[in-house]
Scaffold this active site. Structure first.
Site, PDB file in Angstrom:
ATOM      1  N   SER A   1       0.852  -1.191   0.000  1.00 33.22           N
ATOM      2  CA  SER A   1       0.000   0.000   0.000  1.00 33.22           C
ATOM      3  C   SER A   1       0.890   1.245   0.000  1.00 33.22           C
ATOM      4  O   SER A   1       2.121   1.160   0.113  1.00 33.22           O
ATOM      5  CB  SER A   1      -0.935  -0.013   1.208  1.00 33.22           C
ATOM      6  OG  SER A   1      -0.187  -0.074   2.409  1.00 33.22           O
ATOM      7  N   TYR A   2       0.263   2.390  -0.089  1.00 32.95           N
ATOM      8  CA  TYR A   2       1.002   3.649  -0.214  1.00 32.95           C
ATOM      9  C   TYR A   2       1.911   3.849   0.997  1.00 32.95           C
ATOM     10  O   TYR A   2       1.450   3.834   2.137  1.00 32.95           O
ATOM     11  CB  TYR A   2       0.010   4.811  -0.333  1.00 32.95           C
ATOM     12  CG  TYR A   2       0.661   6.133  -0.621  1.00 32.95           C
ATOM     13  CD1 TYR A   2       1.453   6.312  -1.758  1.00 32.95           C
ATOM     14  CD2 TYR A   2       0.490   7.215   0.242  1.00 32.95           C
ATOM     15  CE1 TYR A   2       2.050   7.526  -2.024  1.00 32.95           C
ATOM     16  CE2 TYR A   2       1.076   8.437  -0.021  1.00 32.95           C
ATOM     17  CZ  TYR A   2       1.861   8.589  -1.151  1.00 32.95           C
ATOM     18  OH  TYR A   2       2.450   9.796  -1.428  1.00 32.95           O
TER      19      TYR A   2
END
Length: 288
Positions: A268-269
């Site tokens: 994820s980011y």
């Protein structure tokens, strides 16, 4: 110019920026450039008639499809909060940088025209560096001693089940006693921890080695089974700390590698302050 050229003649604009305040602020920068060039289409629930916002936490196919199926509108309040913070950061940064520059030029003439700039984002780090420097400068080392013994544990005893208790003979020297076969080395420390005087440490060693050629395990008082918990998710700060302490990777390289993994849809980011997934995030489907 590229964004304006792409937006010209389109019916709608879907904003796929980072899902944080900074990303929301960039959304409105893109919106101001592109929206005037869109066709005058009115979409139900869209911002200004034809602008929508995608919200996602990773580049996994499932997450992207879910974001496209549940488009919302950009949040103007979050974007304005970033504008306000940037203005406050600028004013505080200019004031503090001017204060520092004048101080250093007055007290360190050899610096000449050098400017010393610090913004609010760097102030906590600056405080930590100064505080740590003061601790190091005023630290007075105190000598201490640790009493450590290496004993050889017979293989038969080491492989016994943890349910067995009772008297078991060991050895106090570093070799393998006659008739015991192979042994495992075990390092033990004094129960009281560190010793603050050399005389006391030498007395403990003398008492342990003078008349006791062997040591005895009189009783197994308790047996504890421990398990290592699964690792917690990482926010940006925890990621940088783990990369530095475990892998010896600096902050710049750590973020570079993390962003490459993010662009490939593997994580994820990485620039986030949260360590949890959204309530509807299907982690099992996004894991391979």
């Amino acid at each position: 110019e590229y964004l304006r050229a792409e937006a010209y003649g389109c019916c709608a604009l879907v904003l796929w920026l980072d899902c944080d305040r900074e990303g929301e602020n960039i959304c409105f920068e893109v919106l101001r450039l592109c929206q005037p060039l869109l066709l005058p289409v009115q979409l139900p629930g869209a911002y200004m008639g034809n602008v929508l916002r995608a919200r996602f936490s990773s580049l996994a196919p499932y997450d992207l499809c879910r974001a496209m199926a549940s488009l919302s509108v950009p949040d103007e309040a979050q974007a304005l909060s970033v504008d306000a913070r940037q203005l406050i950061d600028l004013k505080l940064g200019v004031a503090f940088s001017r204060f520092q520059t004048r101080y250093f030029r007055r007290n360190f003439p050899q610096l000449g025209k050098l400017s010393v700039t610090y913004g609010p984002c760097q102030l906590p780090t600056l405080w930590f560096c100064v505080h740590r420097h003061d601790q190091i400068a005023t630290f007075v080392p105190t000598p201490y001693w640790s009493v450590v013994a290496t004993v050889a544990v017979p293989m038969a005893w080491a492989s016994a089940t943890t349910e067995q208790e009772g008297a078991t003979n060991g050895t106090g020297d570093s070799g393998t006693p006659p008739g015991m076969g192979h042994a495992l080395p075990l390092e033990v420390t004094a129960a009281q921890g560190v010793v603050w005087t050399e005389a006391e440490a030498q007395d403990m060693v003398a008492r342990a080695t003078s008349s006791h050629a062997q040591c005895t395990v009189a009783q197994v008082a308790s047996v504890e089974q421990s398990t290592r918990p699964r690792p917690l998710p990482l926010n940006t700060l925890a990621l940088l700390r783990a990369a530095s302490e475990t892998l010896g990777i600096g902050p710049g390289d750590a973020m570079h590698y993390a962003e490459r993994l993010y662009l490939r849809g593997l994580i994820s980011y990485p620039r986030t302050e949260t360590s949890i997934y959204a309530p509807g995030f299907d982690l099992a489907q996004c894991t391979w």
